[in-house]
Design an enzyme around this catalytic site. Structure first.
Site, PDB file in Angstrom:
ATOM      1  N   GLU A  40       0.861  -1.183   0.000  1.00 39.07           N
ATOM      2  CA  GLU A  40       0.000   0.000   0.000  1.00 39.07           C
ATOM      3  C   GLU A  40       0.896   1.231   0.000  1.00 39.07           C
ATOM      4  OE1 GLU A  40      -3.613   1.658   2.881  1.00 39.07           O
ATOM      5  OE2 GLU A  40      -1.967   0.512   3.762  1.00 39.07           O
ATOM      6  N   LYS A 115      -9.715   0.563  -1.656  1.00 39.03           N
ATOM      7  CA  LYS A 115      -9.801   0.124  -0.258  1.00 39.03           C
ATOM      8  C   LYS A 115     -11.156   0.479   0.341  1.00 39.03           C
ATOM      9  CE  LYS A 115      -7.174   0.856   4.069  1.00 39.03           C
ATOM     10  NZ  LYS A 115      -6.028   1.627   4.606  1.00 39.03           N
ATOM     11  N   CYS A 151      -4.620  -3.514   3.628  1.00 33.01           N
ATOM     12  CA  CYS A 151      -4.266  -3.129   4.996  1.00 33.01           C
ATOM     13  C   CYS A 151      -5.404  -3.288   6.014  1.00 33.01           C
ATOM     14  CB  CYS A 151      -3.717  -1.702   4.993  1.00 33.01           C
ATOM     15  SG  CYS A 151      -2.670  -1.321   6.437  1.00 33.01           S
TER      16      CYS A 151
END
Length: 269
Positions: A40, A115, A151
């Site tokens: 990321e 995300k 993440c």
């Protein structure tokens, strides 16, 4: 399939970050990796100022260069970047938000996952500057179906279970995990738990710990803790990196996923 997680330390210099990323993709491919995952925020670290000024779409220089190299090498690449999103008002501030994108590139493939779960935790509010995504994403890498998460998504088991129900045998997770008391233990637990939830391999590529092992365990923002990892569909940690930059390699076997799912049919419930 041989896979690789590239663990590096991004800076605020987009051009230099891209050059490092392309070099590491080529190195991983030269060592036989067919699927290569980078962290990321590969294109710009979270601690380096405004993200919107360097954000670019899938037709921009980063995606174009990564796709060209992936096609040249015949590999699949997943890489964290930022794309323009929307404009919001936060008090008296007008903020140009970005999308936190996991770029997906390879032979005949160009796309991205935005995300879904922004890091609004521990007194940090990623959604102030990053627009949450809405859609799950999976793609085919040869005979392997690959789901994508990023993440903080790893704290949400339903996302991983649904990707597996959609056919994902491997879920890749570009990440820039924060360091601090208990954070490494949480990372190890969560990555193994999501493999067990989904009965899929988990391949997570993290930002290396800024300052390396000498800073290990000190509280930090979401700028990296290292410890990229490959976890098997039975929750076994197959390979794990340390705090410093490196490339982590491993093997993913779709037959192993099928055997685990036959023994543990948790996705049926």
């Amino acid at each position: 399939m041989k896979v690789a997680a590239v663990q590096l330390t991004s800076t605020g210099n987009v051009e230099e970050n891209l050059a490092v990323a392309l070099d590491k993709i080529r190195e991983a491919a030269d060592n036989g990796a067919q699927l290569i995952v980078l962290p990321e925020a590969t294109t710009q670290s979270f601690d380096s100022g405004r993200l919107d000024t360097n954000a670019e779409g899938l037709d921009g220089p980063t995606a174009t260069a990564v796709r060209a190299l992936a096609e040249e090498l015949g590999v699949y690449v997943v890489l964290g970047m930022f794309a323009p999103a929307d404009t919001v008002q936060r008090g008296e501030k007008t903020i140009n938000r970005v999308a936190n994108v996991a770029l997906i590139a390879g032979p005949g493939v160009l796309g991205g996952y935005e995300k879904i779960h922004t890091y609004d935790a521990f007194k940090y509010k990623e959604s102030d500057t990053v627009r949450p995504g809405e859609s799950l994403v999976a793609f085919d890498a040869g005979d392997l179906t690959v789901g994508v998460a990023t993440c903080y998504d790893i704290r949400f088991p339903e996302q991983f279970k649904e990707l597996a129900r959609q056919g994902a045998q491997l879920i890749v997770v570009p990440t820039s995990w924060a360091d601090g008391p208990g954070k490494l233990e949480q990372w190890r637990l969560l990555s193994a738990a999501r493999a067990l939830d989904s009965t899929a391999y988990i391949l997570a590529a993290g930002q290396a710990r800024p300052g390396g092992e000498t800073k290990a365990g000190e509280a930090s923002g979401p700028t990296g803790i290292g410890h990229s990892v490959l976890v098997g569909p039975d929750g076994t940690r197959l390979a794990e990196a340390g705090y410093e930059p490196e490339i982590l390699y491993g093997e993913v076997d779709p037959d192993a996923v099928a055997k685990v799912r036959e023994s543990l049919p948790v996705l049926d419930s």
